[in-house]
Scaffold this motif. Structure first.
Motif, short mmCIF file in Angstrom:
data_model
loop_
_atom_site.label_atom_id
_atom_site.label_comp_id
_atom_site.label_asym_id
_atom_site.label_seq_id
_atom_site.Cartn_x
_atom_site.Cartn_y
_atom_site.Cartn_z
N UNK A 7 -14.32 10.81 0.40
CA UNK A 7 -14.36 11.57 -0.47
C UNK A 7 -14.08 12.80 0.18
N UNK A 8 -14.98 13.76 1.11
CA UNK A 8 -15.03 14.73 1.32
C UNK A 8 -14.11 15.40 2.40
N UNK A 9 -14.08 14.15 3.59
CA UNK A 9 -12.48 14.45 4.19
C UNK A 9 -11.57 14.05 3.69
N UNK A 10 -11.27 13.67 2.56
CA UNK A 10 -9.86 14.02 1.41
C UNK A 10 -9.82 14.76 1.21
N UNK A 11 -10.56 15.27 0.43
CA UNK A 11 -10.79 17.12 -0.21
C UNK A 11 -10.44 17.88 1.03
N UNK A 12 -10.68 17.53 1.65
CA UNK A 12 -10.61 18.78 2.61
C UNK A 12 -9.84 18.83 3.95
N UNK A 13 -8.63 17.93 3.37
CA UNK A 13 -7.32 17.66 3.90
C UNK A 13 -7.72 17.11 5.13
N UNK A 14 -8.59 16.53 6.33
CA UNK A 14 -8.71 16.09 7.13
C UNK A 14 -8.13 14.61 7.00
N UNK A 15 -8.42 13.81 6.22
CA UNK A 15 -7.16 12.68 5.99
C UNK A 15 -6.52 12.64 4.42
N UNK A 16 -5.91 11.61 4.57
CA UNK A 16 -5.29 11.00 3.40
C UNK A 16 -5.54 10.13 3.29
N UNK A 17 -4.98 9.26 1.68
CA UNK A 17 -5.35 8.60 0.96
C UNK A 17 -4.47 7.87 1.15
N UNK A 18 -4.94 6.63 1.19
CA UNK A 18 -4.48 4.58 1.07
C UNK A 18 -4.80 4.10 0.19
N UNK A 19 -3.60 3.61 -0.79
CA UNK A 19 -4.33 2.59 -1.44
C UNK A 19 -2.90 2.04 -2.41
N UNK A 20 -3.31 0.57 -2.64
CA UNK A 20 -2.21 -0.04 -3.45
C UNK A 20 -2.05 0.81 -4.48
N UNK A 21 -1.21 0.55 -5.16
CA UNK A 21 0.14 0.26 -6.65
C UNK A 21 -1.04 -0.38 -7.49
N UNK A 42 0.98 -1.52 0.05
CA UNK A 42 0.12 0.30 -0.10
C UNK A 42 1.12 0.79 -0.32
N UNK A 43 1.11 2.57 -0.65
CA UNK A 43 1.39 2.94 -1.09
C UNK A 43 1.31 4.03 0.42
N UNK A 44 2.22 4.68 0.60
CA UNK A 44 2.25 5.22 2.50
C UNK A 44 2.14 4.52 3.34
N UNK A 45 1.56 2.90 2.78
CA UNK A 45 0.98 1.76 4.13
C UNK A 45 1.87 1.71 5.45
N UNK A 46 3.45 1.59 4.72
CA UNK A 46 4.13 1.33 6.34
C UNK A 46 4.33 3.01 6.95
#
Length: 672
Positions: free
Chosen positions: A338-352, A175-179
């Motif tokens: 998605x709104x949590x991501x757009x607001x900057x309150x949360x960051x995205x974690x996803x697999x390559x 996961x990108x940024x998972x570690x």
């Protein structure tokens, strides 16, 4: 008047006088005892939140603490108090030295239990939830604190054994940024992220390692999942990573004694890891460091009782109030996350993307003409056949039963019951058509339009699907999983598992192939979230495939929602969905509330409601139920959401004080 009647009439004044005297004596006795009681030496005032779900009384009240209860009337304890002429339950919120009430305070009637079950941080959270959803705090408290079980409360809670579990960074390495997320948890940080799992992901184990990282920083964790099966999967993963007796499971399936025992283990600090369903979101975890919600788009996360809070919003409020990390996880992505991501309150974690492509191959094949009798295309049959050579195969169908709807074979007119006009269904291949509403069988049914006696099934359930596949794959075990009987899991044997949406059992090592049928039926729902819900259901089934497995979807390849499934792109689909809702001013791009009630009650509520100037009032329109209720929809821009909930809260208080007929208020309902 007879002598008997005359005698009775003569007795009435005496009876009334005796009743009046008895009431007066009882009132005098209570007043004397209140005047004679000795107040506590220190902090003689208890602020009590009474269990009265009336909006205009939704605030703490001050009571005097007798000296005999000074040691037991602690903050969080259950008490009995005199309120509005009767004894009611309540919780002590705090003790104080003085009161703003200058008259003599009523003493506590008694301390029901000295066990502090309502913790300060949970009490503050319940106030925020009640305000956010324009409800009564007493209703939220019923969700937060389970009913008392006296015998269980007397039992001591053994401490959890010492654990030396350490998180394995390799579980999150793909996961990108998972570690980095895991390391941040272990260092005592409060990262907040939205994670979309890849197909074939062992997500319970990954969540367990995130919990282990949080425990390494001497903090607790809370995981909320949609249902009991998911809770059991996460519980097994926690046992494997943390060891036994390190966590508790809080679900509705547990009996009163067990549930209260597990709750007390958390409340007393003996367990600091909780996994459970909706109500677990309010569990009093000590030193809380991480809150997790899995599959936040599942409607099981929405509380069906007033004030109808959603687990995602509750956990987000809790993370903000208590300064904890938060993880919104699932195969799909909702517009709210998605709104949590757009607001900057949360960051995205996803697999390559390379990992996603290597995990599973998703293909869409068009459905063949149903008129020729073939429901499963040849390409799907071939995938099932090839998958059975190496393991189990999952076939997802949206409907349970055998034939949940019937129509005339010749003119396609829906088949209706002659007694009540309800829809006819088939429960099995040898049973006559039966009405779904009244249960009347109609073996001699004939079409009202053309008098033809032949029936066809435009929609086929999981039982009929299993029967068809059993004929096509002779010698193969066919297993069904639906609302009537949900399988907890299946082995790695080469069986075919036919399951309805949400009842798909995980397979040991994953499924060799997954086939999704009748996609047209899933997207045909008349619902604001139809496409989002369809993609969530399909991703949930496709996510059970083993790495390198095949996923075949039967449907229209041109549908954007199916294209998102083929690309395994829940993030891109959420972006497009949110853009569409923003243009039409629909949630979550706007705050929305509904008021439902009988016409007169609804008209009174709308007359009293002081809406913000930017609010749009839509309706009222008939709901279509037997009560003849109507519903009004109120919509405001997202920035004006607090003003709307404040206006609705004031409406609740005014209605409650004037004793007006009830209406039902829901803020941000899932279904409009």
């Amino acid at each position: 008047m007879t002598n008997h009647e005359a005698g009775t009439a003569d007795m009435l004044p005496g009876l009334r006088a005796s009743v009046t005297d008895a009431k007066a004596k009882a009132a005098a006795t209570r007043a004397r005892k209140a005047a004679e009681f000795e107040p506590a030496e220190f902090d003689p005032v208890a602020r009590v939140l009474v269990d009265v779900p009336l909006a205009h009384l939704d605030r703490p009240f001050d009571y005097a603490v007798p000296a005999k209860d000074a040691a037991t009337a602690v903050p969080g304890a259950r008490v009995k108090v005199r309120f509005a002429g009767q004894d009611v339950d309540g919780f002590v919120l705090e003790r104080a030295a003085t009161s703003d009430h200058h008259a003599r305070l009523q003493p506590l009637r008694r301390v029901v239990s000295a066990e502090p079950v309502l913790h300060p941080e949970v009490a503050a959270l319940t106030a925020g939830i009640a305000e956010r959803y324009a409800g009564a705090r007493a209703d939220v408290l019923r969700l937060a604190v389970p009913p008392r079980h006296a015998a269980t409360e007397k039992e001591p809670t053994p401490p959890s054994p010492t654990t030396t579990a350490t998180p394995d960074p390799q579980t999150w390495q793909h996961v990108v940024h998972g570690a980095t997320f895991l390391a941040h948890l272990g260092a005592g940080g409060v990262p907040r992220a939205v994670w979309n799992a890849a197909p074939g992901e062992d997500w319970p184990a990954m969540l367990a390692h995130a919990v282990a990282a949080t425990l390494a920083s001497d903090r607790g964790s809370l995981i909320c999942v949609p249902d009991q099966r998911d809770a059991e999967r996460v519980s097994s993963a926690l046992d494997a990573v943390l060891g036994p007796d390190q966590h508790v499971v809080l679900t509705a399936e547990a009996g009163p004694a067990k549930r209260y025992r597990e709750f007390l283990a958390v409340s007393r600090g003996a367990r600091r890891v909780v996994v459970g369903t909706r109500s677990a979101a309010l569990a009093p975890v000590h030193d809380l460091g991480l809150v997790v919600i899995w599959d936040d788009g599942d409607d099981l996360h929405a509380e069906p009782r007033a004030p109808y809070p959603h687990v995602r919003e509750v956990l987000a409020m809790r993370a903000a109030q208590q300064g904890t990390a938060m993880l919104v996880a699932g195969f799909a992505r909702t517009c709210e996350s998605l709104l949590l991501l757009r607001s900057g309150w949360a960051h995205e974690l996803a697999s390559d993307r390379a990992v996603v492509r290597a995990r599973a191959r998703v293909d869409v094949v068009p459905a063949e003409d149903r008129a020729v009798g073939s429901r499963v295309p040849r390409a799907a049959y071939e995938v099932i056949r090839d998958g059975l050579t190496s393991g189990p195969v999952l076939v997802q169908t949206p409907r349970a039963g055998y034939a949940p709807s019937l129509a005339c074979e010749r003119c396609r007119t829906p088949a209706r019951c002659a007694a009540c006009a309800g829809p006819l269904v088939l429960a099995g291949p040898t049973t006559p058509p039966t009405c779904r509403w009244c249960g009347t069988a109609d073996p001699a049914w004939a079409c009202r339009e053309c008098r033809h006696r032949g029936l066809r099934a435009p929609v086929r359930g999981e039982a009929r699907t299993a029967e068809e596949l059993g004929r096509s794959f002779a010698g193969t075990t066919i297993r069904s999983s639906s609302s009537d009987r949900v399988l907890a899991g299946v082995s790695s044997r080469p069986d075919i598992v036919v399951a309805t949406v949400g009842a798909e059992p995980p397979a040991d090592g994953g499924y060799a192939a997954v086939v999704i049928l009748d996609t047209w039926l899933t997207v045909a729902r008349e619902d604001l979230r139809a496409n989002e819900e369809a993609l969530r259901r399909w991703l949930g089934a496709a996510g059970l495939v083993r790495p390198g497995g095949r996923v075949v979807v039967v449907g229209d390849p041109a549908l954007p929602v199916l294209q998102a499934l083929v690309r395994w792109d829940p993030a891109g689909f959420a972006e497009r969905e949110l853009a569409d809702r923003s243009q039409t001013h629909l949630p979550p791009a706007a705050r929305l509330a509904t008021i439902t009630g009988e016409p007169g009650s609804l008209d009174d509520a709308l007359t009293l409601l002081d809406l913000p100037e930017v609010a749009d009032l839509l309706g009222p329109v008939p709901v279509g139920n037997a009560k003849g209720e109507q519903r009004a929809v109120i919509r405001v821009p997202l920035a004006s959401g607090p003003a709307l909930t404040a206006a609705l809260g004031e409406l609740q208080r005014v209605r409650s004080a004037r004793k007006l007929d009830a209406v039902r208020i829901q803020v941000d309902p899932l279904v409009i």
